[in-house]
Design a protein around this motif. Structure first.
Motif, mmCIF file in Angstrom:
data_model
loop_
_atom_site.group_PDB
_atom_site.id
_atom_site.type_symbol
_atom_site.label_atom_id
_atom_site.label_comp_id
_atom_site.label_asym_id
_atom_site.label_seq_id
_atom_site.Cartn_x
_atom_site.Cartn_y
_atom_site.Cartn_z
ATOM 1 N N PHE A 284 22.963 53.360 23.539
ATOM 2 C CA PHE A 284 23.347 52.158 22.812
ATOM 3 C C PHE A 284 22.083 51.369 22.513
ATOM 4 N N THR A 285 21.941 50.890 21.284
ATOM 5 C CA THR A 285 20.806 50.025 20.954
ATOM 6 C C THR A 285 21.256 48.573 21.050
ATOM 7 N N ASN A 286 20.301 47.637 21.009
ATOM 8 C CA ASN A 286 20.687 46.219 21.028
ATOM 9 C C ASN A 286 19.889 45.355 20.054
ATOM 10 N N ILE A 287 19.021 45.970 19.273
ATOM 11 C CA ILE A 287 18.252 45.231 18.266
ATOM 12 C C ILE A 287 18.126 46.131 17.032
ATOM 13 N N LEU A 288 18.277 45.549 15.857
ATOM 14 C CA LEU A 288 18.242 46.349 14.624
ATOM 15 C C LEU A 288 16.835 46.667 14.145
ATOM 16 N N THR A 289 15.890 45.785 14.410
ATOM 17 C CA THR A 289 14.536 45.971 13.897
ATOM 18 C C THR A 289 13.512 45.836 15.029
ATOM 19 N N PRO A 290 13.459 46.796 15.940
ATOM 20 C CA PRO A 290 12.548 46.675 17.079
ATOM 21 C C PRO A 290 11.080 46.827 16.680
ATOM 22 N N ARG A 291 10.268 46.046 17.323
ATOM 23 C CA ARG A 291 8.813 46.144 17.212
ATOM 24 C C ARG A 291 8.232 45.864 18.581
ATOM 25 N N ALA A 292 7.315 46.685 19.028
ATOM 26 C CA ALA A 292 6.712 46.520 20.343
ATOM 27 C C ALA A 292 5.973 45.189 20.469
ATOM 28 N N PHE A 293 5.428 44.699 19.385
ATOM 29 C CA PHE A 293 4.594 43.495 19.428
ATOM 30 C C PHE A 293 5.371 42.206 19.133
ATOM 31 N N ILE A 294 6.713 42.294 18.964
ATOM 32 C CA ILE A 294 7.541 41.110 18.723
ATOM 33 C C ILE A 294 8.647 41.061 19.777
ATOM 34 N N ASN A 295 8.739 39.927 20.483
ATOM 35 C CA ASN A 295 9.800 39.739 21.464
ATOM 36 C C ASN A 295 11.054 39.269 20.734
ATOM 37 N N ARG A 296 12.079 40.113 20.727
ATOM 38 C CA ARG A 296 13.326 39.792 20.023
ATOM 39 C C ARG A 296 14.516 39.710 20.979
ATOM 40 N N ARG A 297 14.240 39.340 22.224
ATOM 41 C CA ARG A 297 15.319 39.262 23.221
ATOM 42 C C ARG A 297 16.397 38.252 22.855
ATOM 43 N N THR A 298 16.077 37.280 22.055
ATOM 44 C CA THR A 298 17.097 36.298 21.634
ATOM 45 C C THR A 298 17.906 36.808 20.449
ATOM 46 N N GLU A 299 17.581 37.988 19.949
ATOM 47 C CA GLU A 299 18.254 38.536 18.772
ATOM 48 C C GLU A 299 19.157 39.729 19.098
ATOM 49 N N PHE A 300 19.390 39.999 20.383
ATOM 50 C CA PHE A 300 20.249 41.133 20.754
ATOM 51 C C PHE A 300 21.625 40.963 20.114
ATOM 52 N N LEU A 301 22.142 42.055 19.580
ATOM 53 C CA LEU A 301 23.470 42.053 18.979
ATOM 54 C C LEU A 301 24.479 42.650 19.959
ATOM 55 N N THR A 302 25.706 42.172 19.898
ATOM 56 C CA THR A 302 26.763 42.642 20.786
ATOM 57 C C THR A 302 27.404 43.912 20.240
ATOM 58 N N THR A 303 27.621 44.865 21.114
ATOM 59 C CA THR A 303 28.362 46.083 20.802
ATOM 60 C C THR A 303 29.519 46.157 21.790
ATOM 61 N N THR A 304 30.731 46.368 21.253
ATOM 62 C CA THR A 304 31.918 46.433 22.105
ATOM 63 C C THR A 304 32.613 47.772 21.912
ATOM 64 N N VAL A 305 32.973 48.398 23.019
ATOM 65 C CA VAL A 305 33.768 49.620 22.993
ATOM 66 C C VAL A 305 35.115 49.250 23.609
ATOM 67 N N GLU A 306 36.152 49.307 22.792
ATOM 68 C CA GLU A 306 37.481 48.854 23.207
ATOM 69 C C GLU A 306 38.191 49.883 24.087
ATOM 70 N N LYS A 307 39.263 49.454 24.696
ATOM 71 C CA LYS A 307 40.056 50.225 25.664
ATOM 72 C C LYS A 307 40.365 51.648 25.176
ATOM 73 N N GLY A 308 40.098 52.615 26.067
ATOM 74 C CA GLY A 308 40.507 53.990 25.843
ATOM 75 C C GLY A 308 39.681 54.787 24.861
ATOM 76 N N ALA A 309 38.637 54.204 24.275
ATOM 77 C CA ALA A 309 37.803 54.924 23.310
ATOM 78 C C ALA A 309 36.958 55.984 24.025
ATOM 79 N N SER A 310 36.534 56.999 23.264
ATOM 80 C CA SER A 310 35.664 58.054 23.797
ATOM 81 C C SER A 310 34.479 58.260 22.856
ATOM 82 N N ILE A 311 33.304 58.464 23.460
ATOM 83 C CA ILE A 311 32.078 58.696 22.701
ATOM 84 C C ILE A 311 31.486 60.017 23.177
ATOM 85 N N GLY A 312 31.300 60.964 22.241
ATOM 86 C CA GLY A 312 30.805 62.288 22.576
ATOM 87 C C GLY A 312 29.330 62.321 22.933
ATOM 88 N N ALA A 313 28.940 63.392 23.589
ATOM 89 C CA ALA A 313 27.576 63.602 24.082
ATOM 90 C C ALA A 313 26.534 63.418 22.982
#
Length: 167
Positions: free
Chosen positions: A86-115
């Motif tokens: 799972f990612t949490n930032i759309l435009t990562p850069r090693a030299f920019i701190n984007r911890r305040t820009e994390f986006l939420t990802t939700t996986v709802e009840k009973g869902a399955s994600i393959g390998a």
């Protein structure tokens, strides 16, 4: 809660302020970060990283080598296959701190994600949806939808058991 209510393998590292539910097992070489909440009767496979403030519901199965970063919320009875990321930032850069820009990802009840799937942040995977192995998910998925591919696309519908149906 007493530590005897759940199992943690001795090779795993659990930060302070982590909540682990009764009947949960955390296997070899895992790291559970500060503020994470793991529900009851979960199975956390080998070499899983659970980031800060990640929330995991009850009855969740997370297979080996999965990474869940800050901003991810997993509801009850979700299956996450091996090596899912799972990612949490759309435009990562090693030299920019984007911890305040994390986006939420939700996986709802009973869902399955393959390998080996990659889930791009800011999306929701609906109840009982099924994401096929090796997919790169860049969009939100509605309840009971079947998505797979790179990029993942809707390929049909599934029932509560994960079986493909007409619809």
């Amino acid at each position: 809660m007493q530590k005897t209510d759940f199992y943690i393998h001795s090779s795993s590292f659990i930060d302070e302020n982590v909540s682990i539910g009764k009947g949960t097992s955390i296997w070899h070489f895992c790291h559970i970060s500060e503020g994470a909440e793991i529900g009851e009767h979960c199975n956390i496979g080998q070499n899983v990283f659970i980031g800060k403030n990640v929330k995991i519901g009850n009855g969740v199965k997370i297979q080996n080598n999965v990474c869940l970063f800050d901003g991810v919320e997993i509801k009850d009875d979700v299956f996450i296959g091996p090596s899912v990321v799972f990612t949490n930032i759309l435009t990562p850069r090693a030299f920019i701190n984007r911890r305040t820009e994390f986006l939420t990802t939700t996986v709802e009840k009973g869902a399955s994600i393959g390998a080996n799937s990659t889930i791009i942040c800011g999306n929701t995977i609906g109840e009982y949806a099924l994401i096929g192995a090796g997919s790169v998910l860049t969009k939100s998925v509605c309840d009971f939808e079947l998505w797979y591919g790179n990029p993942a696309q809707k390929k049909g519908m599934v029932n509560k058991l994960g079986e493909k149906i007409k619809g």
